[in-house]
Design an enzyme around this catalytic site. Structure first.
Site, PDB file in Angstrom:
ATOM      1  N   LYS A 199      31.519  33.948  30.322  1.00  0.00           N
ATOM      2  CA  LYS A 199      32.249  34.649  29.804  1.00  0.00           C
ATOM      3  C   LYS A 199      33.619  33.420  29.001  1.00  0.00           C
ATOM      4  O   LYS A 199      33.474  32.886  27.442  1.00  0.00           O
ATOM      5  CB  LYS A 199      32.690  35.322  30.041  1.00  0.00           C
ATOM      6  CG  LYS A 199      32.451  36.717  30.971  1.00  0.00           C
ATOM      7  CD  LYS A 199      31.032  37.032  29.557  1.00  0.00           C
ATOM      8  CE  LYS A 199      30.338  38.188  30.024  1.00  0.00           C
ATOM      9  NZ  LYS A 199      30.252  38.288  28.782  1.00  0.00           N
TER      10      LYS A 199
ATOM     11  N   TYR B 126      29.672  33.269  37.103  1.00  0.00           N
ATOM     12  CA  TYR B 126      29.289  34.852  35.898  1.00  0.00           C
ATOM     13  C   TYR B 126      31.033  33.976  34.704  1.00  0.00           C
ATOM     14  O   TYR B 126      30.611  34.187  33.846  1.00  0.00           O
ATOM     15  CB  TYR B 126      29.465  36.114  36.307  1.00  0.00           C
ATOM     16  CG  TYR B 126      30.351  37.474  35.957  1.00  0.00           C
ATOM     17  CD1 TYR B 126      28.834  37.243  34.150  1.00  0.00           C
ATOM     18  CD2 TYR B 126      31.899  37.641  35.453  1.00  0.00           C
ATOM     19  CE1 TYR B 126      29.838  38.495  33.803  1.00  0.00           C
ATOM     20  CE2 TYR B 126      31.825  38.729  34.553  1.00  0.00           C
ATOM     21  CZ  TYR B 126      31.127  39.049  33.749  1.00  0.00           C
ATOM     22  OH  TYR B 126      31.446  40.036  32.714  1.00  0.00           O
TER      23      TYR B 126
ATOM     24  N   SER C 258      35.212  38.932  29.006  1.00  0.00           N
ATOM     25  CA  SER C 258      35.783  39.807  29.731  1.00  0.00           C
ATOM     26  C   SER C 258      37.617  39.719  30.305  1.00  0.00           C
ATOM     27  O   SER C 258      37.435  38.095  30.000  1.00  0.00           O
ATOM     28  CB  SER C 258      34.894  39.284  30.670  1.00  0.00           C
ATOM     29  OG  SER C 258      35.240  40.144  32.903  1.00  0.00           O
TER      30      SER C 258
HETATM   31  N1  UFG Z   1      36.259  47.674  45.438  1.00  0.00           N
HETATM   32  C1  UFG Z   1      35.935  48.702  46.420  1.00  0.00           C
HETATM   33  N2  UFG Z   1      34.765  49.019  46.798  1.00  0.00           N
HETATM   34  C2  UFG Z   1      33.487  48.504  46.214  1.00  0.00           C
HETATM   35  C3  UFG Z   1      33.498  47.758  45.329  1.00  0.00           C
HETATM   36  C4  UFG Z   1      35.036  48.358  44.534  1.00  0.00           C
HETATM   37  O1  UFG Z   1      36.617  48.823  47.044  1.00  0.00           O
HETATM   38  O2  UFG Z   1      32.504  49.047  46.847  1.00  0.00           O
HETATM   39  C5  UFG Z   1      37.185  47.591  44.780  1.00  0.00           C
HETATM   40  C6  UFG Z   1      37.451  45.862  44.361  1.00  0.00           C
HETATM   41  O3  UFG Z   1      38.167  45.482  45.479  1.00  0.00           O
HETATM   42  C7  UFG Z   1      38.869  45.798  43.140  1.00  0.00           C
HETATM   43  C8  UFG Z   1      38.600  47.409  42.663  1.00  0.00           C
HETATM   44  O4  UFG Z   1      37.392  48.417  43.746  1.00  0.00           O
HETATM   45  O5  UFG Z   1      39.948  45.799  43.687  1.00  0.00           O
HETATM   46  C9  UFG Z   1      37.000  47.223  41.450  1.00  0.00           C
HETATM   47  O6  UFG Z   1      36.302  46.442  42.201  1.00  0.00           O
HETATM   48  P1  UFG Z   1      35.217  45.888  40.273  1.00  0.00           P
HETATM   49  O7  UFG Z   1      33.912  45.362  41.651  1.00  0.00           O
HETATM   50  O8  UFG Z   1      34.338  47.769  39.863  1.00  0.00           O
HETATM   51  O9  UFG Z   1      36.012  45.435  39.045  1.00  0.00           O
HETATM   52  P2  UFG Z   1      36.735  43.781  39.252  1.00  0.00           P
HETATM   53  O10 UFG Z   1      38.011  44.088  38.931  1.00  0.00           O
HETATM   54  O11 UFG Z   1      36.645  43.383  40.592  1.00  0.00           O
HETATM   55  O12 UFG Z   1      35.051  43.269  37.962  1.00  0.00           O
HETATM   56  C10 UFG Z   1      35.162  44.132  37.181  1.00  0.00           C
HETATM   57  C11 UFG Z   1      33.601  43.327  35.830  1.00  0.00           C
HETATM   58  C12 UFG Z   1      33.808  41.887  36.103  1.00  0.00           C
HETATM   59  C13 UFG Z   1      34.933  41.885  35.178  1.00  0.00           C
HETATM   60  C14 UFG Z   1      36.563  41.982  35.633  1.00  0.00           C
HETATM   61  C15 UFG Z   1      37.046  41.271  34.717  1.00  0.00           C
HETATM   62  O13 UFG Z   1      32.692  44.159  37.498  1.00  0.00           O
HETATM   63  O14 UFG Z   1      32.774  41.971  35.060  1.00  0.00           O
HETATM   64  O15 UFG Z   1      36.347  43.076  36.409  1.00  0.00           O
HETATM   65  O16 UFG Z   1      38.028  42.034  35.459  1.00  0.00           O
HETATM   66  F1  UFG Z   1      34.530  39.691  35.092  1.00  0.00           F
END
Ligand code: UFG
Length: 343
Positions: free
Chosen positions: A154, A150, A125
């Site tokens: 990785k 998590y 990841s």
């Molecule tokens: N977000 C919201 N509302 C929500 C969910 C997410 O505003 O209900 C925002 C988060 O704050 C973030 C963006 O959307 O700014 C993306 O969030 P995600 O949770 O979809 O993804 P992340 O980038 O936080 O995490 C993802 C994967 C992880 C991985 C990571 C690697 O979920 O498993 O990318 O960069 F580790």
């Protein structure tokens, strides 16, 4: 005929990879304990591929049971997806995450050594780049400090596999660093089916769009980005799946080593941009409300894609509109995920 072992093959990325393997003419066998997926996935895969997939209901930490899979199949390579993946949950139950994710990897690797199988693709990841501000993240970027257990699993597994490849020169290891996988297969038969309350943006946008969630909570609109919301590199899961096929083809040309590739598009979209694209796909405005920042989020994250293009010939072709349309089709066809009867 030799086969690819796909651990976690009933999961979101695993199932789409099975379809890509089938399309590319690879034979494969799935191992999954359905702890975070459903056996129904196998029915759907059978329908998409028009084949009877060989699958085993086995936890990868169970070495004796997993050994049977190696005995019964002529395995040529392993794609290891099996693992816990919920960032928030990993903070609450870290020991379970370390035990499960490290144990399953070590068990798979021990059996590969026992059966003299030397090709492994690991589902890593972009989280291993940590909270660096230095975007784009390229494969040469320094690994950072992870913000949750998590992510550390990785990071640790990458280290284990790097040491493994050093110790055994005949081993071929590919570490694929995924950015943000979203979307679903065009058939609407397979897609992301999070158990419990989803963490990730796309499943939540889809729920806010179909009314199961009153509104999407936007975690922070005061970041130093053009519209104030975080930017991520969303990649269509079917593109990501094809990246695994490219990695397998690549390994066929190698005689040992450890190789690392980003799988992303190289383009970032903000949360507001995703909401806009999703609103277009579903035909109405997705209700949303700005909330405080979510701890651990970095403002901007996107992939450097030169290396995967140059060495794997990998390009992610599907754009943000297709990601939203395919997620929406999956969601409307299966409002209860795999609990819905097959179409
Ligand atoms: N977000 C919201 N509302 C929500 C969910 C997410 O505003 O209900 C925002 C988060 O704050 C973030 C963006 O959307 O700014 C993306 O969030 P995600 O949770 O979809 O993804 P992340 O980038 O936080 O995490 C993802 C994967 C992880 C991985 C990571 C690697 O979920 O498993 O990318 O960069 F580790």
């Amino acid at each position: 005929m030799s086969r690819i072992l796909v651990t976690g093959g009933a999961g979101f990325i695993g199932s789409h990879t099975c379809v890509a393997l089938d399309e590319a003419g690879y034979e494969y066998v799935v191992v999954d304990d359905y702890s975070n997926s459903k056996p129904e996935v196998i029915n759907r895969l059978n329908k998409i591929t028009n084949k009877d997939i060989i699958s085993y209901d086995i936890n990868c930490c169970d070495k004796d049971k997993l050994r049977k899979v190696f005995e019964e199949n002529d395995i040529d390579a392993v794609i290891h997806f099996a693992g816990f993946k919920a960032v928030g949950e990993s903070v609450s139950i870290p020991v379970d995450y370390y035990r499960n994710n490290l144990d399953s990897l070590l068990t798979v690797v021990e059996l590969m050594r026992e059966f003299k199988i030397n090709k492994l693709i690991f589902s890593s990841s972009a989280t291993v780049y940590g909270n660096s501000k230095d975007v784009p993240f390229t494969e040469e970027s320094p690994l950072g400090t992870c913000t949750n257990p998590y992510g550390w699993t990785k990071w640790m597994i990458e280290q284990i596999l790097t040491d493994l490849a050093k110790a055994y020169p005949e081993m071929n290891v590919v570490l694929l660093r995924y950015f943000n996988p979203v979307g679903a297969h065009k058939s609407g038969l397979i897609g992301e089916d999070p158990q419990g309350i989803p963490n990730n943006l796309f499943p939540n946008v889809a729920r806010a769009a179909d009314g199961r969630m009153k509104e999407l909570k936007v975690f922070g609109a005061d970041y130093d980005t053009p519209d104030g919301t975080c930017i991520r590199d969303y990649i269509h899961v079917c593109d990501l799946a094809e990246g695994h096929v490219k990695a397998l083809d690549y390994l066929a040309t190698k005689n040992g080593g450890r190789f690392v590739f980003n799988l992303g598009t190289g383009h970032g979209y903000s949360v507001f941009e995703v909401i806009k694209a999703f609103s277009k796909a579903c035909g109405h405005e997705v209700p949303n409300v700005v909330m405080p920042r979510r701890p651990g989020d970095i403002p901007v994250c996107y992939a450097g894609t030169e290396k995967s293009l140059r060495e794997l010939g990998f390009v992610a072709n599907r754009g943000i509109d297709e990601m939203c349309e395919d997620t929406w089709r999956w969601q409307t066809n299966n409002p209860n995920g795999y609990d819905d009867a097959i179409l």
